[in-house]
Structures are given as C-alpha cells and as structure tokens.
Design a protein around this motif. Structure first.
Motif, PDB file in Angstrom:
ATOM      1  N   TYR A   1       0.860  -1.177   0.000  1.00  0.00           N
ATOM      2  CA  TYR A   1       0.000   0.000   0.000  1.00  0.00           C
ATOM      3  C   TYR A   1       0.897   1.227   0.000  1.00  0.00           C
ATOM      4  O   TYR A   1       2.106   1.136   0.252  1.00  0.00           O
ATOM      5  CB  TYR A   1      -0.934   0.008   1.227  1.00  0.00           C
ATOM      6  CG  TYR A   1      -0.230  -0.242   2.535  1.00  0.00           C
ATOM      7  CD1 TYR A   1       0.394   0.796   3.236  1.00  0.00           C
ATOM      8  CD2 TYR A   1      -0.160  -1.517   3.079  1.00  0.00           C
ATOM      9  CE1 TYR A   1       1.046   0.566   4.431  1.00  0.00           C
ATOM     10  CE2 TYR A   1       0.503  -1.757   4.280  1.00  0.00           C
ATOM     11  CZ  TYR A   1       1.103  -0.714   4.949  1.00  0.00           C
ATOM     12  OH  TYR A   1       1.755  -0.947   6.131  1.00  0.00           O
ATOM     13  N   CYS A   2       0.330   2.380  -0.295  1.00  0.00           N
ATOM     14  CA  CYS A   2       1.113   3.608  -0.440  1.00  0.00           C
ATOM     15  C   CYS A   2       1.241   4.326   0.901  1.00  0.00           C
ATOM     16  O   CYS A   2       0.262   4.459   1.640  1.00  0.00           O
ATOM     17  CB  CYS A   2       0.445   4.545  -1.447  1.00  0.00           C
ATOM     18  SG  CYS A   2       0.331   3.849  -3.117  1.00  0.00           S
ATOM     19  N   LEU A   3       2.444   4.792   1.186  1.00  0.00           N
ATOM     20  CA  LEU A   3       2.725   5.583   2.369  1.00  0.00           C
ATOM     21  C   LEU A   3       3.384   6.893   1.958  1.00  0.00           C
ATOM     22  O   LEU A   3       4.129   6.940   0.965  1.00  0.00           O
ATOM     23  CB  LEU A   3       3.654   4.834   3.329  1.00  0.00           C
ATOM     24  CG  LEU A   3       3.058   3.692   4.155  1.00  0.00           C
ATOM     25  CD1 LEU A   3       4.158   3.001   4.940  1.00  0.00           C
ATOM     26  CD2 LEU A   3       1.985   4.211   5.093  1.00  0.00           C
ATOM     27  N   HIS A   4       3.140   7.942   2.720  1.00  0.00           N
ATOM     28  CA  HIS A   4       3.705   9.253   2.418  1.00  0.00           C
ATOM     29  C   HIS A   4       5.230   9.201   2.372  1.00  0.00           C
ATOM     30  O   HIS A   4       5.858   9.693   1.430  1.00  0.00           O
ATOM     31  CB  HIS A   4       3.224  10.254   3.471  1.00  0.00           C
ATOM     32  CG  HIS A   4       3.840  11.608   3.332  1.00  0.00           C
ATOM     33  ND1 HIS A   4       4.953  12.010   4.061  1.00  0.00           N
ATOM     34  CD2 HIS A   4       3.511  12.657   2.532  1.00  0.00           C
ATOM     35  CE1 HIS A   4       5.279  13.237   3.724  1.00  0.00           C
ATOM     36  NE2 HIS A   4       4.421  13.672   2.808  1.00  0.00           N
ATOM     37  N   GLN A   5       5.850   8.582   3.370  1.00  0.00           N
ATOM     38  CA  GLN A   5       7.308   8.553   3.431  1.00  0.00           C
ATOM     39  C   GLN A   5       7.917   7.732   2.303  1.00  0.00           C
ATOM     40  O   GLN A   5       9.048   7.982   1.872  1.00  0.00           O
ATOM     41  CB  GLN A   5       7.789   8.018   4.787  1.00  0.00           C
ATOM     42  CG  GLN A   5       7.267   6.650   5.180  1.00  0.00           C
ATOM     43  CD  GLN A   5       6.010   6.731   6.029  1.00  0.00           C
ATOM     44  OE1 GLN A   5       5.172   7.594   5.798  1.00  0.00           O
ATOM     45  NE2 GLN A   5       5.903   5.841   7.009  1.00  0.00           N
ATOM     46  N   ASP A   6       7.181   6.751   1.807  1.00  0.00           N
ATOM     47  CA  ASP A   6       7.653   5.958   0.681  1.00  0.00           C
ATOM     48  C   ASP A   6       7.630   6.769  -0.610  1.00  0.00           C
ATOM     49  O   ASP A   6       8.544   6.675  -1.439  1.00  0.00           O
ATOM     50  CB  ASP A   6       6.754   4.725   0.512  1.00  0.00           C
ATOM     51  CG  ASP A   6       7.455   3.458   0.958  1.00  0.00           C
ATOM     52  OD1 ASP A   6       8.610   3.544   1.396  1.00  0.00           O
ATOM     53  OD2 ASP A   6       6.855   2.383   0.865  1.00  0.00           O
ATOM     54  N   MET A   7       6.571   7.563  -0.799  1.00  0.00           N
ATOM     55  CA  MET A   7       6.433   8.317  -2.037  1.00  0.00           C
ATOM     56  C   MET A   7       7.467   9.424  -2.136  1.00  0.00           C
ATOM     57  O   MET A   7       8.041   9.648  -3.210  1.00  0.00           O
ATOM     58  CB  MET A   7       5.017   8.880  -2.144  1.00  0.00           C
ATOM     59  CG  MET A   7       3.935   7.805  -2.258  1.00  0.00           C
ATOM     60  SD  MET A   7       2.291   8.484  -2.514  1.00  0.00           S
ATOM     61  CE  MET A   7       2.437   9.146  -4.185  1.00  0.00           C
ATOM     62  N   ILE A   8       7.735  10.125  -1.032  1.00  0.00           N
ATOM     63  CA  ILE A   8       8.718  11.207  -1.124  1.00  0.00           C
ATOM     64  C   ILE A   8      10.130  10.647  -1.293  1.00  0.00           C
ATOM     65  O   ILE A   8      11.021  11.353  -1.775  1.00  0.00           O
ATOM     66  CB  ILE A   8       8.650  12.142   0.110  1.00  0.00           C
ATOM     67  CG1 ILE A   8       8.947  11.380   1.405  1.00  0.00           C
ATOM     68  CG2 ILE A   8       7.306  12.822   0.197  1.00  0.00           C
ATOM     69  CD1 ILE A   8       8.966  12.277   2.627  1.00  0.00           C
ATOM     70  N   ARG A   9      10.334   9.392  -0.939  1.00  0.00           N
ATOM     71  CA  ARG A   9      11.639   8.761  -1.162  1.00  0.00           C
ATOM     72  C   ARG A   9      11.938   8.621  -2.651  1.00  0.00           C
ATOM     73  O   ARG A   9      13.112   8.643  -3.058  1.00  0.00           O
ATOM     74  CB  ARG A   9      11.655   7.381  -0.490  1.00  0.00           C
ATOM     75  CG  ARG A   9      12.935   6.593  -0.685  1.00  0.00           C
ATOM     76  CD  ARG A   9      12.905   5.323   0.148  1.00  0.00           C
ATOM     77  NE  ARG A   9      11.763   4.481  -0.188  1.00  0.00           N
ATOM     78  CZ  ARG A   9      11.756   3.592  -1.187  1.00  0.00           C
ATOM     79  NH1 ARG A   9      12.828   3.443  -1.949  1.00  0.00           N
ATOM     80  NH2 ARG A   9      10.681   2.852  -1.409  1.00  0.00           N
ATOM     81  N   LEU A  10      10.904   8.502  -3.480  1.00  0.00           N
ATOM     82  CA  LEU A  10      11.083   8.344  -4.922  1.00  0.00           C
ATOM     83  C   LEU A  10      10.946   9.655  -5.689  1.00  0.00           C
ATOM     84  O   LEU A  10      11.022   9.664  -6.911  1.00  0.00           O
ATOM     85  CB  LEU A  10      10.059   7.334  -5.462  1.00  0.00           C
ATOM     86  CG  LEU A  10      10.121   5.927  -4.878  1.00  0.00           C
ATOM     87  CD1 LEU A  10       9.056   5.043  -5.494  1.00  0.00           C
ATOM     88  CD2 LEU A  10      11.504   5.322  -5.088  1.00  0.00           C
ATOM     89  N   ALA A  11      10.722  10.758  -4.969  1.00  0.00           N
ATOM     90  CA  ALA A  11      10.519  12.050  -5.637  1.00  0.00           C
ATOM     91  C   ALA A  11      11.850  12.746  -5.889  1.00  0.00           C
ATOM     92  O   ALA A  11      12.801  12.631  -5.112  1.00  0.00           O
ATOM     93  CB  ALA A  11       9.633  12.942  -4.780  1.00  0.00           C
ATOM     94  N   CYS A  12      11.910  13.469  -7.025  1.00  0.00           N
ATOM     95  CA  CYS A  12      13.103  14.245  -7.357  1.00  0.00           C
ATOM     96  C   CYS A  12      12.899  15.734  -7.074  1.00  0.00           C
ATOM     97  O   CYS A  12      13.820  16.526  -7.253  1.00  0.00           O
ATOM     98  CB  CYS A  12      13.448  14.077  -8.831  1.00  0.00           C
ATOM     99  SG  CYS A  12      13.970  12.400  -9.232  1.00  0.00           S
ATOM    100  N   SER A  13      11.701  16.117  -6.659  1.00  0.00           N
ATOM    101  CA  SER A  13      11.424  17.507  -6.316  1.00  0.00           C
ATOM    102  C   SER A  13      11.918  17.815  -4.909  1.00  0.00           C
ATOM    103  O   SER A  13      12.390  16.936  -4.187  1.00  0.00           O
ATOM    104  CB  SER A  13       9.917  17.770  -6.426  1.00  0.00           C
ATOM    105  OG  SER A  13       9.423  17.435  -7.708  1.00  0.00           O
ATOM    106  N   ASP A  14      11.806  19.077  -4.525  1.00  0.00           N
ATOM    107  CA  ASP A  14      12.186  19.489  -3.174  1.00  0.00           C
ATOM    108  C   ASP A  14      11.127  18.988  -2.186  1.00  0.00           C
ATOM    109  O   ASP A  14       9.983  19.447  -2.202  1.00  0.00           O
ATOM    110  CB  ASP A  14      12.285  21.013  -3.123  1.00  0.00           C
ATOM    111  CG  ASP A  14      12.765  21.511  -1.764  1.00  0.00           C
ATOM    112  OD1 ASP A  14      13.055  20.663  -0.888  1.00  0.00           O
ATOM    113  OD2 ASP A  14      12.833  22.740  -1.576  1.00  0.00           O
ATOM    114  N   THR A  15      11.503  18.065  -1.330  1.00  0.00           N
ATOM    115  CA  THR A  15      10.547  17.445  -0.410  1.00  0.00           C
ATOM    116  C   THR A  15      10.733  17.921   1.031  1.00  0.00           C
ATOM    117  O   THR A  15      10.205  17.299   1.951  1.00  0.00           O
ATOM    118  CB  THR A  15      10.692  15.908  -0.453  1.00  0.00           C
ATOM    119  OG1 THR A  15      12.027  15.543  -0.041  1.00  0.00           O
ATOM    120  CG2 THR A  15      10.424  15.365  -1.842  1.00  0.00           C
ATOM    121  N   HIS A  16      11.468  19.019   1.222  1.00  0.00           N
ATOM    122  CA  HIS A  16      11.743  19.475   2.577  1.00  0.00           C
ATOM    123  C   HIS A  16      10.456  19.803   3.336  1.00  0.00           C
ATOM    124  O   HIS A  16      10.343  19.501   4.538  1.00  0.00           O
ATOM    125  CB  HIS A  16      12.666  20.702   2.559  1.00  0.00           C
ATOM    126  CG  HIS A  16      14.087  20.354   2.262  1.00  0.00           C
ATOM    127  ND1 HIS A  16      14.591  20.297   0.981  1.00  0.00           N
ATOM    128  CD2 HIS A  16      15.128  20.018   3.089  1.00  0.00           C
ATOM    129  CE1 HIS A  16      15.870  19.961   1.028  1.00  0.00           C
ATOM    130  NE2 HIS A  16      16.214  19.779   2.285  1.00  0.00           N
TER     131      HIS A  16
END
Length: 315
Positions: free
Chosen positions: A180-195
């Motif tokens: 299932y999808c989790l917030h912390q998992d999705m930002i791990r794969l993002a290339c944008s600024d996730t601060h």
C-alpha cells in the motif's frame, strides 16, 4: 504483470511490494491476511450494529466505541484492495492519483484512531472522577460533535502534504516498501524538493499523535490517583476494570506503529520481509483486535452479542 515503460514508471506509476522471495506463496500468505481483514470488518460492523440497536449501549462510552469502529473500518478499507490485489492478482502497478488518495486516507484514519483513543481516555477520566456529572457532560450530541471535529482535524492535517505529492516529479525507479502507499515511501522516490513534506510530516506526528499519547498518559495518571483515593478495594478494582479494554486498544495501536518506525529508521540492514510484516501488522492489528477486546472484556457488549444470538435462534 504488464510491462511498464520507464517514462510511466518515472512520472505516473508506482510499484507495490508483496513478500519478496515468497511470490510463489502469495496465495497461501493471503489466507491469514484475508481472514484478518474479514474478522476486522465483521467485528466492527457488529459493534456498530449493537450500539445502534441495543438501548443499554446508548451511553457515551459506547458512542465513542462506535466512532472507533468506524475509524477501524476506514483503516481496513484503505489498505484491503491493494494488499489483496498484490497477493491474489500480482496487481503491483498503481497510478499517482490512486496512490496519493490511498496514503491520504490511510494516514487520516491513523490520526483519527489516535485522536479517538485520546477522547476515550477523557471519557474514562470523566466517568471515574466525576461520575455524577458524567451523563450530563458527555451527551450523545456532544460525542457526535466531538467525533465530527476529530474526523475533520485528521483529514485537514494530511491534506497539505497529499496535495504536494501530486505536484512532485517522480524520476527515481524503484518499488514502494509495502503493498500500500505511504507518504514517506512516495517522497523517497521524488526528485522535487521534499523538505516541506518531510518537516511537516515530522511536525504533525509530534504535535498530533505525540500530544494524544501525552494526554492519554496524563489522563491515566489522574485516573490512577482518583482510584487510589477510593476507600473500598472492590470499588477500586471495578473502576480500573472499566479502563482495561481501552488500555489494550491503546497498546494494539501504538506498539506496532512504534515497532514499524524503529524498523524503518534503524533496520536498514534487516530483511525487507521484516518491514513488510511489521507494516501489515500495524495497519491490520488495531481494527482486528479492538472489537475482539471489547467483546471479551466488556460485559455489556457480551450481553448484547448473546442477546442477538438468542433472538436469532428463536427465529
């Protein structure tokens, strides 16, 4: 599994994870998980039915229990489709929008569960410390209003990071850590600024769930002091017994969540199976155990169940 182009994987598709290395056993693994979901759904629906139809359960404590059952149903339904989809059909690909929606509902219901457990601690505090004013302070409309306010709070605090997830560019190939999808998992794969998402996520966990845990502890400190001041040993035991179900529900929710957080932060070298098992337990155990705990430990709930079974036999 259909082939996925790199562009699709990079920008609009995520891959869910089952049990790595045990794909051949997914159908067997799915059996206890399916039974767990089924028991959780039936148990919480039963609690809702009993509270709605049995006049002896029309009390603030059981109204809060009904709110907890609704929250548990939401927690179940947030993950059930993707978990069983992965285990039964190897349906691992999920689009960006469905993934964002799933993590939003999952985190919202998790925050809601924490808030309801805090509200139930206050309910026990009022019942034990101010027994003569209990019915006048916690009326049915006030409990319903409190449930609505907690639901709105939980949805609101997860809205901002969820909207940011829709705007991110995802260019790192890889699978999510769970089915299932989790917030912390999705930002791990993002290339944008996730601060913002990282900082906001940490803050709301500390302020929302952290404050819930703190107030639950403070409530029970006051409850314990009140109970110890009661002269009769029998009355002290009776008062404490009314809190046992709630304490077990609190442990079933926070202990697996704490274990999952520890594994995520410090268990980088552990097997992925440990992460997946802990994740499955953390989302399934509270909805599964809460109706079981209250059915076993609460005499009024047991009586209501026996009454329904007896009426069914007579018919």
């Amino acid at each position: 599994m259909p082939s996925l182009t790199k562009a699709n994987l990079s920008y609009s598709t995520f891959l869910l994870t089952g049990f790595p290395g045990l794909e051949w056993a997914h159908h067997w693994i799915s059996l206890p998980i399916f039974v767990g979901y089924l028991v959780a759904l039936l148990g919480n629906v039963t609690i809702l039915h009993l509270v709605r139809t049995d006049p002896s359960l029309h009390q603030p404590m059981y109204y809060f229990l009904a709110i907890l059952a609704v929250t548990d149903l939401g927690l179940c339904m947030s993950t059930l489709p993707s978990v069983l989809g992965v285990l039964w059909f190897d349906a691992r690909a999920v689009g960006l929008v469905p993934c964002v929606l799933q993590q939003h509902f999952l985190h919202s219901f998790s925050f809601m569960e924490s808030a309801v457990l805090f509200a139930m601690a206050l309910d026990r505090l009022v019942a034990i410390r101010f027994p003569l004013r209990y019915a006048s302070v916690l009326t049915g409309p006030r409990v319903a209003l409190a449930g609505l306010a907690l639901a709105m709070r939980s949805a609101a605090i997860t809205a901002a990071p969820s909207l940011h997830l829709l705007k991110f560019d995802y260019c790192r190939p890889g699978a999510l850590s769970h089915a299932y999808c989790l917030h912390q998992d999705m930002i791990r794969l993002a290339c944008s600024d996730t601060h913002f998402n990282r900082l906001y996520g940490l803050c709301i966990i500390m302020l929302a769930m952290g404050s819930d845990v703190l107030f639950i502890l403070l409530s029970y400190i006051v409850i314990l002091r009140t109970v110890l001041a009661i002269a009769s040993a029998g009355e002290r035991l009776k008062a404490l017994n009314t809190c046992v179900s709630h304490i077990l529900a609190v442990l079933c929710f926070y202990v697996p969540m704490l274990g999952l957080s520890i594994v995520h932060r410090f268990g980088h070298h552990t097997s992925p199976l440990v992460h997946i098992l802990m994740g499955t337990v953390s989302v399934l155990l509270p909805p599964l155990m809460n109706p079981v705990i209250y059915s076993i430990k609460t005499r009024q709930i047991r009586r209501a169940i026996v009454k329904v079974i007896s009426l069914g036999r007579i018919r």
